[in-house]
Structure formats: structure tokens, C-alpha cells
Design an enzyme around this catalytic site. Sequence first.
Site, PDB file in Angstrom:
ATOM      1  N   SER A 558       1.324 -65.911 -10.226  1.00 62.06           N
ATOM      2  CA  SER A 558       1.319 -66.715  -9.010  1.00 62.06           C
ATOM      3  C   SER A 558       2.392 -66.184  -8.062  1.00 62.06           C
ATOM      4  CB  SER A 558       1.538 -68.191  -9.361  1.00 62.06           C
ATOM      5  OG  SER A 558       1.249 -69.023  -8.289  1.00 62.06           O
ATOM      6  N   HIS A 673      -6.215 -71.662 -11.942  1.00 58.22           N
ATOM      7  CA  HIS A 673      -4.998 -70.910 -11.682  1.00 58.22           C
ATOM      8  C   HIS A 673      -4.197 -70.636 -12.949  1.00 58.22           C
ATOM      9  CE1 HIS A 673      -1.881 -69.205  -9.247  1.00 58.22           C
ATOM     10  NE2 HIS A 673      -0.997 -70.123  -9.581  1.00 58.22           N
TER      11      HIS A 673
END
Length: 700
Positions: A558, A673
Amino acid sequence: MILKRMMTMVSATLLAAAGAPVPAPADDPYVWLEDWTGPRAMQWVEAENKATVATLQGDRRYKAFYEQALSIASAKDRIAMPMMIGGRIFNFWRDADHPQGIWRVTSEEDYTSAQPRWQTVLDLDALSKAEGRKWVWKGASILDPQERLALIHLSDGGEDAVSLREFDLEAGRFVEGGFNVPVSKQNVDWRDQDTLLLARDWGEGTMTASGYPFVVKALKRGAPLSEAVEVYRGSPADQLGVYPMVLSDGDGNRAAFLVRGVTFFGNETYLLTPEGAKKLPLPARSSLQGLMQGQLLIQTSEPWVSGGVTVPAGALASVSLGDMKAGGVLTPRILFAPNARQSIDGVAATRSRVVVTINDNVRGRVLTFASGADGWTSEPVKLPDNATISTVAATHRNDRVYLSVAGFLAPTTLWAMNAADPAPAQVKAMPARFDASGLVVEQYEAVSSDGTKVPYFIVHRKDMKRDGSTPAIMTAYGGFEISLTPSYAAIMGKLWLERGNSFIVANIRGGGEFGPAWHEAGRKTKRQIIYDDFAAVARDIFARGLSSPSKFGIYGGSNGGLLMGVQFNQHPNLWKAVAIQVPLLDMVRYEQIAAGASWVDEYGSVTVPEEKAFLERISPYRNIRKGVTYPTPYIWTTTKDDRVGPQHARKFAARLKEFGLPYLFYEDMAGGHSGDADIEQSARLQAMQMVYFARELEGE
């Protein structure tokens, strides 16, 4: 980890909507890969996956790595972490028999036994099979004070977008004719048994540019969405939209709040009254942390001066809920103000105490606070040192608290205590998952480019030769005031440390290890210092002989994936292997992809000339150069990532391919994610990454 707040609130329609309106730069030939699930983009992904799977899953080490990772992830002697609901203990559990998971319940007394008698209340594998969907658990919102009803958050394949379904905890089934809210980004809380406070996609003109809802409505039981009544409206220019929050305490105090995320770190907080939403005089960079004995708990990320009291940044303070409702000047009372090497990690309110977990030079500590006529008094809680300590469960119904304690070499343990008389006792312990004999943990400090000392931990063998010959992997995050602290990484231990290798965690700026100032030092155009910190740690490791560039790998996800991309470009000579996970990489276009526009407060915006110039300088996608010798990176993402989006990873790999540079790219089709749709996916992703590091750093 990139959203510190509203982690589960991104719409399934966001990616397609966000990328289309803004024209791409003329020098960007891979905008077509931003088409989230378009046929051309997915054909490209399929071809790339085939090559990478052949390389990594075809490696002789993969089968053993995968089986070991799956065994650890599905082990039935893990600690079943508790949720205290209605006087019982609930737990969400995954194993080989339940890869997507079951929600189950037992009594508080039975929970402390070696083999609790669990009763399943919701089976996601069975639900998925019955409905033809891959339902992923995203939590539950419990109705207070009855604690009989819950809103179950279900994601299709791991997206942040969720559906909401009402569930009867006593009957163990979905409520027939109950609340059933279709998929969207959903910010929700119970106003009362028959009313939800709900922010979602209500139709055209109700979503911010970053895809978050800014309109809150009250939805009554039995009413369709079209009859929900608006209670507050933010602005389409808001970065994070609006979300409701209802707080209660053990004395019967209860209040509904609305938090408007004007920027990622800057809020406006409102109290819902019969006359409407009333804006509260709280600092923009602050957050509500709970309610205890009529005292509202507020954590600050900037100094706050009110009623003659100065609350420093990074502190925890309280104000009277009664005074807040009455209006006028608030007089805060400080519970905890950190020093330069401390930060607050978590806050929990019980019946009569506030439990605060802190980082003290990146080591966990716990304090309990009691309110009295002369202010707050504190008491330290004695727990193992050199570990990360987290509050697992607490409730305002009583003073019982569960805490987890873990270190790099110390398997996770669960402790229970009475917060009013804190003498914690260990109630659960996870067995060791790897052989830690002969291993040690050391903490060092590197000196960054501006002279600041940056700490890091390294786990290695006691008898390691300090000649640079040891393969090592380092990770960091460096953003959003999020801390990385010691934890028991079982798969890293089994697949990497047991092989005689080393593991490093760098506590670079941008994170929250030392409070708001540590984060602020690297925000927006100051961000280069974060990247300097990371490189400085690597150089310090090499100077001590703990590893060397030819034996050194790095990974991050991320915002940490952005960190990896920058390091790949700026210091290709320092690394032999770079694993880039679910990353941001095109920092010129990031505002147009997925939830990117919500992170302008962290990264800056291309609409501001100075910030655009900086983003162009550090953007990994824009700064790959022909003729440079780079390490072979492993870039992985997921199609279901509707937070950062797979587009960044795709475009980065495509540019490497254009320049004839070696790389590996893999895009998993599920998992969102975090890549955790089920335990099999998690094991596969872990095993593939560890095969990559073994190939690059240990050799064929």
C-alpha cells in the site's frame, strides 16, 4: 493499511467512475490498464500471471512453503480472539474446514477453558455456497445497549464495499424482513433499535471525488432506502465524506455524532441533537475515542487550547458530555501527554476506567486511568516487556479487558484483567510456530540525512557472521501516522528465519511510532525524508556487517508499496530484491484512481504546482529509466482491491516491460486490498513472495 479511518468504506463502482473524467498525460501510454476489469486489461493480467505462476509456483521450494504457510494459517491451536457481546464471547474463525470463516459463540466462563465449546452462529462458507458469492467477513455493528441485534458487513470477494444484513444474535439467524442494505461504501451505526444512521451512495451527487458518501440519512425499520430522511450533508469536495458514530457508557449516557472528513486528517465533529447537527468546538486534527462516566475521550494530533488548558499534540483528554451538549467553552482534562519517544497506540473505555496502550520507544506499555474530582489518575499495568501490546476486547458494561502481547520471537499470548484493579493473568497462549532457539532481537539506530536517529529492529541468529553474507529482508511503512511494532510473524519465522536469514523492521518517519511530529516530518513535499530514513537504515545495516546489498531484500504494501517503488528507483544499488505489494506507484495519476483523492492530505495534489513538481520527482512509475541496472522486482496486487486499485501495479510492470527490464507481476483475482479472501489465498501470496526472496537472495 493505507486508510487509518473508514477502512471498509470504498464503493464497488469507485474505480471505473474515478478514472474516467480526467485526461491522461500525453506521455502515458498505459492508461488503458486503468480500466479496472476491462477485457483488454484482464487479458494482459492473465498473460502476466501465467508467466509469474510458472516461475514462482514452479520453483522447487514453493510446495513446501505453501504447505507450511497454510498449516500456520489454518492451525486449530491458534488463539480465538474474543469479542465481548451481551455477556458472551464471540469469535470469527478460519481454518482448513472453514476457509472463509465462521462466526461463533461461547460463554465467558467456557472461553477460558482449554477447549471452549463453540456454537456456530454464521457460516460464511455455507452462505457463499448457497448464494453463489464469495462472501468475506468485514465485521459487525452491534446494537447497544441490548446487544442482541447486529449488522453483518459482507464483502463480495474482499472489496471494501459491503452489504449490510441484520442478524439476531440470540436466534442465530438473519432477521426476516430486517435491515438489508445493498452493496456500497457504507458508514453506519445504530441510532436505536429501529433506526440506522447511514451514509452511502444515495444516487447522483452524493459521493465525494474519492468515492466516499457525504450524505447521512436516518433509515427506519421496514422503510425502503428511498424513504430515508436526510440528517446531515457534507460536501462533494470532502476527502473522506461523513460517517456516524454512536457512543455509550456504563452509566447510561448515549450520544450520536457525525464526523465529517474534510481532509484525511482534518475533521469537523457534530453532535446530533433534536434540533439537528451541532458543530462541536474540537480541533480539526482530533478523534473521538470513547465515552466513560459521562466523559468524552478525545485524542489530538495537534495542540488544542480551550478553557485555559493546552492539550499537546498526541495527547488524550476528556471533556464533559453534559458541557458539550450545553455549549460554550470546553475545559478539557488531560489523561496522557506523551514525551518525544512515546505515542498512543489505542484507547478503550470500560465501565469505570480508560485503558490506554502506548508505544514507548517502540515498546508496548499499558496504563489505566480513573476519573476523580481532582482529575485523572493513572496506574501502570505490569505485562511482558519488549513486545507489542494491544487491547483485543473491552466493554462499557464491565471492567473486564483482554490484551494481546507478542514479540518477534514470543508467540502471541492473551491476558485478561479487571481494569479497576489491574493484575493481568495470562489466559491463552499460541504455540511456537518456528524454532526461535539461537535467534536474538536487537534494536539499533541509523542516522538519516538530516541527522535524525531512526530506530530499527533486526532479528538474526546469535552466531551470525557479521561479514555481510546473511540474506536479510527489511520492511517499513512510513505514512499516515501508522506505527510498525514488534509482532510474532509466524510465517516469516518458519519460511525465512529458520533458514538462517534475518528480518528487519525500520521505524521510519511518516509513521506514528513517536506521535504526530514523527508523521508530520514527512508529509506532502517533506516526504523525501521518509525515503532517506529507509536508505539510511539499510546503509547502517551494511556498515555493521549485518547484511550487504547482494543479500538484501525489501518489501512493503500500500503506502509501503509506494515506499518500495521509490527505493527501487532512487537506490537500485542497495537492494537485490524488491517486493511491491498492492502499491501506489503512479503519483501523477493517483488522485484519479480508486480512493486516491482522499489521500491528498498525505501526499499533496497535482493541482498545486509545488506539490505536483514533488510528486513528479518521486513517482515510481514516472521515474523508471532506460539503461539503469535495477533489481528484478516482484509486483503483486489484487483485482478486488477497490481502495488503492490494481492499476498502479499494472502500469509499473508495463513500463518495465517496455524498457526491457526484468520483473515479475501477479494479480490475484480476489482478496481486496489485504489479500485475505480466505486462508488459501493468504498462504499462496505468502509462499510466492518467500519463493521470490529465496530465489533472489539465497540463489537457485
